[in-house]
Design a protein around this motif. Structure first.
Motif, short mmCIF file in Angstrom:
data_model
loop_
_atom_site.label_atom_id
_atom_site.label_comp_id
_atom_site.label_asym_id
_atom_site.label_seq_id
_atom_site.Cartn_x
_atom_site.Cartn_y
_atom_site.Cartn_z
N VAL A 188 6.07 17.91 83.77
CA VAL A 188 7.06 16.91 83.17
C VAL A 188 6.10 16.12 82.62
O VAL A 188 5.36 15.54 83.20
CB VAL A 188 8.10 16.41 84.02
N THR A 189 6.34 15.72 81.38
CA THR A 189 5.26 14.64 80.64
C THR A 189 6.46 13.83 79.72
O THR A 189 7.68 14.43 79.13
CB THR A 189 4.37 15.26 79.81
N GLN A 190 6.16 12.66 79.62
CA GLN A 190 6.94 11.81 78.75
C GLN A 190 6.55 12.03 77.30
O GLN A 190 5.27 12.08 77.05
CB GLN A 190 6.47 10.23 79.03
N VAL A 191 7.57 12.21 76.53
CA VAL A 191 7.43 12.54 75.20
C VAL A 191 7.42 11.13 74.13
O VAL A 191 6.85 10.92 73.29
CB VAL A 191 8.19 13.45 74.68
N SER A 192 8.71 10.37 74.44
CA SER A 192 9.03 9.18 73.89
C SER A 192 9.60 8.03 74.75
O SER A 192 10.10 8.52 75.71
CB SER A 192 9.89 9.74 72.66
N TYR B 96 12.32 10.38 75.94
CA TYR B 96 12.60 11.84 75.85
C TYR B 96 11.39 12.39 76.90
O TYR B 96 10.44 11.87 77.14
CB TYR B 96 12.09 12.53 74.51
N GLY C 67 9.22 16.19 78.07
CA GLY C 67 8.90 17.23 77.87
C GLY C 67 8.90 17.99 79.18
O GLY C 67 8.30 17.58 80.09
N ALA D 20 8.51 22.33 81.02
CA ALA D 20 8.34 23.64 80.99
C ALA D 20 9.31 24.73 81.66
O ALA D 20 9.54 24.35 82.67
CB ALA D 20 6.97 24.24 81.34
#
Length: 65
Positions: A38-42, A47, A49, A51
């Motif tokens: 899991v990664t922070q996009v915004s 938001y 991100g 997989a």
């Protein structure tokens, strides 16, 4: 037990462990999964991100709703 309601932006600050539960669906049509990527996009809007394997029901419901 009292539960506080926090904003999505505040929740992003607490993501220190790489295990997240992803849920999707409405009513009886539901699916869930755990995700360790899991990664922070915004920040604005908040938001993430993630997989998801393309054959999983969770992704199908995310795309539907």
């Amino acid at each position: 037990m009292h539960r506080s309601v926090i904003s999505p932006s505040e929740a992003l600050l607490d993501l220190s462990m790489p295990l997240v539960i992803i849920t999707a669906g409405i009513g009886k049509e539901k699916a869930g999964m755990t995700a360790c990527w899991v990664t922070q996009v915004s920040w604005k809007p908040p938001y993430l991100g993630i997989a998801i394997y393309h054959k999983w029901r969770t992704l199908e419901l995310i795309m539907k709703y």
